[in-house]
Design a protein around this motif. Structure first.
Motif, PDB file in Angstrom:
ATOM      1  N   ILE A   4       9.788  15.131 -18.644  1.00  0.00           N
ATOM      2  CA  ILE A   4       9.243  14.902 -19.879  1.00  0.00           C
ATOM      3  C   ILE A   4       8.406  15.962 -20.292  1.00  0.00           C
ATOM      4  O   ILE A   4       7.252  16.442 -19.996  1.00  0.00           O
ATOM      5  CB  ILE A   4       8.287  13.548 -19.975  1.00  0.00           C
ATOM      6  N   PRO A   5       8.945  16.748 -21.340  1.00  0.00           N
ATOM      7  CA  PRO A   5       8.220  17.962 -21.872  1.00  0.00           C
ATOM      8  C   PRO A   5       6.763  17.731 -22.436  1.00  0.00           C
ATOM      9  O   PRO A   5       6.640  16.815 -23.232  1.00  0.00           O
ATOM     10  CB  PRO A   5       9.095  18.537 -22.851  1.00  0.00           C
ATOM     11  N   GLY A   6       5.726  18.627 -21.937  1.00  0.00           N
ATOM     12  CA  GLY A   6       4.402  18.482 -22.360  1.00  0.00           C
ATOM     13  C   GLY A   6       3.425  17.370 -21.858  1.00  0.00           C
ATOM     14  O   GLY A   6       2.321  17.042 -22.079  1.00  0.00           O
ATOM     15  N   LEU A   7       4.302  16.571 -20.908  1.00  0.00           N
ATOM     16  CA  LEU A   7       3.339  15.715 -20.060  1.00  0.00           C
ATOM     17  C   LEU A   7       2.570  16.063 -18.810  1.00  0.00           C
ATOM     18  O   LEU A   7       3.306  16.452 -17.842  1.00  0.00           O
ATOM     19  CB  LEU A   7       4.232  14.474 -19.679  1.00  0.00           C
ATOM     20  N   PRO A   8       1.428  16.352 -19.222  1.00  0.00           N
ATOM     21  CA  PRO A   8       0.572  17.061 -17.974  1.00  0.00           C
ATOM     22  C   PRO A   8       0.766  16.063 -16.589  1.00  0.00           C
ATOM     23  O   PRO A   8       0.902  14.934 -16.677  1.00  0.00           O
ATOM     24  CB  PRO A   8      -0.875  16.878 -18.423  1.00  0.00           C
ATOM     25  N   VAL A  64       0.836  -1.207  -0.054  1.00  0.00           N
ATOM     26  CA  VAL A  64      -0.118   0.073  -0.036  1.00  0.00           C
ATOM     27  C   VAL A  64       0.828   1.334  -0.084  1.00  0.00           C
ATOM     28  O   VAL A  64       0.762   2.161  -0.959  1.00  0.00           O
ATOM     29  CB  VAL A  64      -1.008  -0.198   1.140  1.00  0.00           C
ATOM     30  N   GLY A  65       1.877   1.544   1.116  1.00  0.00           N
ATOM     31  CA  GLY A  65       2.449   2.734   1.104  1.00  0.00           C
ATOM     32  C   GLY A  65       3.537   2.819  -0.136  1.00  0.00           C
ATOM     33  O   GLY A  65       3.563   4.025  -0.457  1.00  0.00           O
ATOM     34  N   TYR A  66       4.091   1.926  -0.089  1.00  0.00           N
ATOM     35  CA  TYR A  66       5.133   2.058  -1.520  1.00  0.00           C
ATOM     36  C   TYR A  66       4.390   2.240  -2.862  1.00  0.00           C
ATOM     37  O   TYR A  66       5.088   3.102  -3.728  1.00  0.00           O
ATOM     38  CB  TYR A  66       6.078   0.425  -1.591  1.00  0.00           C
ATOM     39  N   VAL A  67       3.381   1.671  -3.074  1.00  0.00           N
ATOM     40  CA  VAL A  67       2.665   1.779  -4.589  1.00  0.00           C
ATOM     41  C   VAL A  67       2.079   3.251  -4.717  1.00  0.00           C
ATOM     42  O   VAL A  67       2.402   3.844  -5.701  1.00  0.00           O
ATOM     43  CB  VAL A  67       1.741   0.716  -4.355  1.00  0.00           C
ATOM     44  N   LEU A  68       1.435   3.753  -3.479  1.00  0.00           N
ATOM     45  CA  LEU A  68       1.144   5.038  -3.610  1.00  0.00           C
ATOM     46  C   LEU A  68       2.269   6.062  -3.765  1.00  0.00           C
ATOM     47  O   LEU A  68       2.243   7.035  -4.370  1.00  0.00           O
ATOM     48  CB  LEU A  68       0.296   5.578  -2.285  1.00  0.00           C
ATOM     49  N   PHE A  69       3.589   5.931  -2.933  1.00  0.00           N
ATOM     50  CA  PHE A  69       4.579   6.736  -3.238  1.00  0.00           C
ATOM     51  C   PHE A  69       5.144   6.535  -4.387  1.00  0.00           C
ATOM     52  O   PHE A  69       5.578   7.528  -5.000  1.00  0.00           O
ATOM     53  CB  PHE A  69       5.485   6.197  -1.874  1.00  0.00           C
ATOM     54  N   ALA A  70       5.503   5.469  -4.832  1.00  0.00           N
ATOM     55  CA  ALA A  70       5.879   5.304  -6.282  1.00  0.00           C
ATOM     56  C   ALA A  70       5.082   5.854  -7.421  1.00  0.00           C
ATOM     57  O   ALA A  70       5.390   6.460  -8.253  1.00  0.00           O
ATOM     58  CB  ALA A  70       6.180   3.872  -6.588  1.00  0.00           C
ATOM     59  N   THR A  71       3.650   5.795  -7.312  1.00  0.00           N
ATOM     60  CA  THR A  71       2.687   6.604  -7.856  1.00  0.00           C
ATOM     61  C   THR A  71       3.185   8.148  -7.934  1.00  0.00           C
ATOM     62  O   THR A  71       3.241   8.728  -9.256  1.00  0.00           O
ATOM     63  CB  THR A  71       1.192   6.205  -7.633  1.00  0.00           C
ATOM     64  N   VAL A  72       3.073   8.537  -6.865  1.00  0.00           N
ATOM     65  CA  VAL A  72       3.468  10.083  -7.157  1.00  0.00           C
ATOM     66  C   VAL A  72       4.862  10.494  -7.387  1.00  0.00           C
ATOM     67  O   VAL A  72       5.085  11.516  -8.046  1.00  0.00           O
ATOM     68  CB  VAL A  72       3.188  10.637  -5.437  1.00  0.00           C
ATOM     69  N   ALA A  73       5.909   9.768  -6.825  1.00  0.00           N
ATOM     70  CA  ALA A  73       7.086  10.028  -7.028  1.00  0.00           C
ATOM     71  C   ALA A  73       7.503   9.715  -8.566  1.00  0.00           C
ATOM     72  O   ALA A  73       8.086  10.510  -9.132  1.00  0.00           O
ATOM     73  CB  ALA A  73       8.202   9.060  -6.119  1.00  0.00           C
ATOM     74  N   VAL A  74       7.045   8.837  -9.004  1.00  0.00           N
ATOM     75  CA  VAL A  74       7.417   8.681 -10.609  1.00  0.00           C
ATOM     76  C   VAL A  74       6.656   9.464 -11.485  1.00  0.00           C
ATOM     77  O   VAL A  74       7.017   9.866 -12.388  1.00  0.00           O
ATOM     78  CB  VAL A  74       7.051   7.094 -10.951  1.00  0.00           C
ATOM     79  N   GLY A  75       5.373   9.788 -11.076  1.00  0.00           N
ATOM     80  CA  GLY A  75       4.527  10.897 -11.891  1.00  0.00           C
ATOM     81  C   GLY A  75       5.239  12.204 -11.793  1.00  0.00           C
ATOM     82  O   GLY A  75       5.256  12.935 -12.692  1.00  0.00           O
TER      83      GLY A  75
END
Length: 537
Positions: free
Chosen positions: A105-109, A87-98
């Motif tokens: 990455i230019p132009g990626l909202p 739970v914790g890592y998946v949510l953290f990775a979602t935000v961090a990688v995003g």
């Protein structure tokens, strides 16, 4: 419907997976490599990964069989690290990688970048289990990785739905996102809790092994579909039901257990093999959809996302391993100590798999209003490269890393000793019960038959102890190995006689099948004993 491509996929992946057993390379890596090569072979059809097939039809049986083979007690004992990862890592990775993808990455909202983060966040259940089994990780690390891979798909899928809703313009607030996440998680667990008891009750009441195994095959799909219809997490429902049924499998008829184990082993082998081959086969489809992005530009973005995924896992794993132990004395008292090598292994064991690709392919073509989904083709490509990169880089180097760190594996001698002690305790209890039964005149037996029961108990008790004995210098076998080999030779001699008698028309085919089944059950028992010993080593 043209079934030939499907047959080619299943047959080809089974051949590659079978060949992998004769090599030191894990089967997932060879299957992915074969898929990559075959994707550009002329005449090979386009195997586009359909999320409407993978998520409801392939994921449930894979999760179910993994849950059946997992230990509920071990998972409960390691609930804190499993929850922090799943739970914790998946949510953290979602935000961090995003956030990293959005910034570099230019132009990626940001909303589309968070969709990408959710897609690549969960390590793969199949890959983690396959690699852990192959390299013989310590039991606690294996439990933590298996537990993470069982539950993290639910977190990732729910997080993806929240991020996707924001990306397509549904105006989801953070409060609504948290509410949806909690509802999906709690709802999935509740559906699993509601279904598990009646399903187990029904399994124990059915007396026909064929009906019981038919029910067993339907259970993961029923659990997944029921939860999804309620708007909850089908993944969690499948896992909860599977853990409960696996924990109580001893209450099911022995014939059902024998058939069920064989059936699920075959299904897992076919699905796992086909899934990894499918990952490689997506190369041509994904590259063809890149469109306006050049090869060099896309490769640079792929490197950024891959490094972000790898770094995010280490950034999370080390504090999650040591910080709670530093802050809470109760954790230090309850859980065994660990050193820096364990988080290094856990951090490097983050292989991604087919679930990430299936989620990525489910991204819609357009947002609300009809505009194209921003950078959809690039997200597909980055997901594909991240999956391939983690499978190849982590999968190839993880065994060497474990050897380099000197992490002790499972101790086969200690496990055999524990098994022998457990068998000895059970045999003594069975012997006492036998004496009680024989003392009743209703259970009177001729002395040879009574002695035979005692002999069976003695052989069962001694069989495990013999595995701790000396090895034959000529053959390299233990006494137990030699015993099983000779027993198989005897069974084969009997089998040949039965067939010869059938061919001579002295018995009919129905009687032959009955006699062979008895021999097959005896040989299956010998095989299981040998397989258990091999797994321990």
């Amino acid at each position: 419907m043209d079934v030939l491509p499907l047959l080619m996929l299943v047959a080809g992946s089974a051949v590659v997976a079978g060949a992998a057993r004769r090599t030191p390379v894990p089967a997932p890596l060879l299957l992915v490599a074969a898929g990559l090569i075959c994707s550009y072979v002329p005449g090979v059809p386009d195997y586009t990964l359909d999320p409407h097939i993978v998520l409801p039809l392939v994921l449930p049986p894979l999760l179910h069989t993994a849950a059946l083979d997992s230990s509920y007690l071990d998972l409960r004992a390691n609930l804190r690290p499993v929850a922090l990862l799943s739970v914790g890592y998946v949510l953290f990775a979602t935000v961090a990688v995003g956030v990293v993808a959005h910034l570099l990455i230019p132009g990626l909202p940001l909303t589309a970048a968070l969709v990408l983060g959710a897609v690549v966040a969960p390590p793969d259940a199949v890959a983690a289990t396959a690699i852990a089994r192959r390299i013989g990780l310590p039991s606690r690390l294996t439990t933590v990785l298996q537990g993470e891979s069982l539950f993290n798909d639910a977190t990732a899928i729910t997080g993806y739905r929240v991020a996707l809703a924001a990306a397509v313009g549904e105006g989801v607030s953070w409060t609504e996102g948290v509410r949806e996440f909690v509802f999906a998680a709690v709802g999935g667990v509740v559906v699993g809790l509601i279904l598990m008891v009646p399903l187990h009750w029904l399994r124990t009441r059915l007396r026909d092994p064929l009906l019981q195994n038919t029910l067993s095959l339907l259970i993961p799909f029923v659990a997944y579909a029921t939860a999804e219809q309620a708007g909850a997490s089908g993944v969690l429902a499948v896992v909860v039901v599977g853990l409960y049924l696996g924990h109580h499998s001893w209450q099911v008829d022995f014939a059902t257990r024998l058939q069920e184990a064989a059936v699920w082993r075959m299904i897992a082998f076919i699905l796992e093999s086909a899934v990894f081959a499918l990952i490689g086969l997506q190369l041509r489809v994904v590259v063809a959809g890149l469109g306006e992005y050049g090869a060099g530009q896309a490769a640079w973005y792929a490197a950024i996302v891959f490094l972000a995924v790898v770094a995010a896992r280490f950034v999370w794993v080390f504090p999650a391993t040591f910080l709670p132990r530093m802050l809470f004395p109760g954790i230090r008292e309850r859980e065994p100590g660990t050193d820096w090598t364990a988080p290094v292994i856990v951090g490097w064991a983050g292989m991604r798999g087919v679930v990430s690709l299936a989620i990525a392919f489910s991204i819609p073509q357009t947002v609300h209003g009809g505009a194209p989904f921003p950078a959809r083709n690039l997200i597909l490509f980055l997901t594909f490269t991240t999956v391939i990169g983690t499978l190849v880089v982590h999968g190839l180097t993880l065994p060497s890393l474990i050897r380099l760190l000197g992490v002790p594996g499972r101790d086969p001698r200690a496990e055999t000793l524990a098994e022998a002690q457990a068998q000895n305790s059970a045999s003594l209890a069975a012997e006492r019960r036998l004496e009680e039964l024989l003392a009743d005149e209703r259970n009177a037996l001729p002395p040879p038959l009574a002695d035979r029961l005692h002999t069976v108990l003695e052989q069962r008790r001694n069989a495990v102890w013999e595995r701790l004995g000396a090895v034959n210098e000529v053959t390299g076998e233990s006494a137990d190995d030699t015993y099983r080999r000779l027993a198989r030779e005897m069974i084969e001699a009997e089998r040949k006689v039965f067939v010869d008698l059938r061919d001579a028309r002295r018995i009919d085919d129905e009687m032959l099948r009955s006699l062979l089944r008895r021999l097959d059950l005896e040989e299956a028992a010998l095989y299981r004993e040998g397989a258990t010993e091999g797994e321990g080593g």
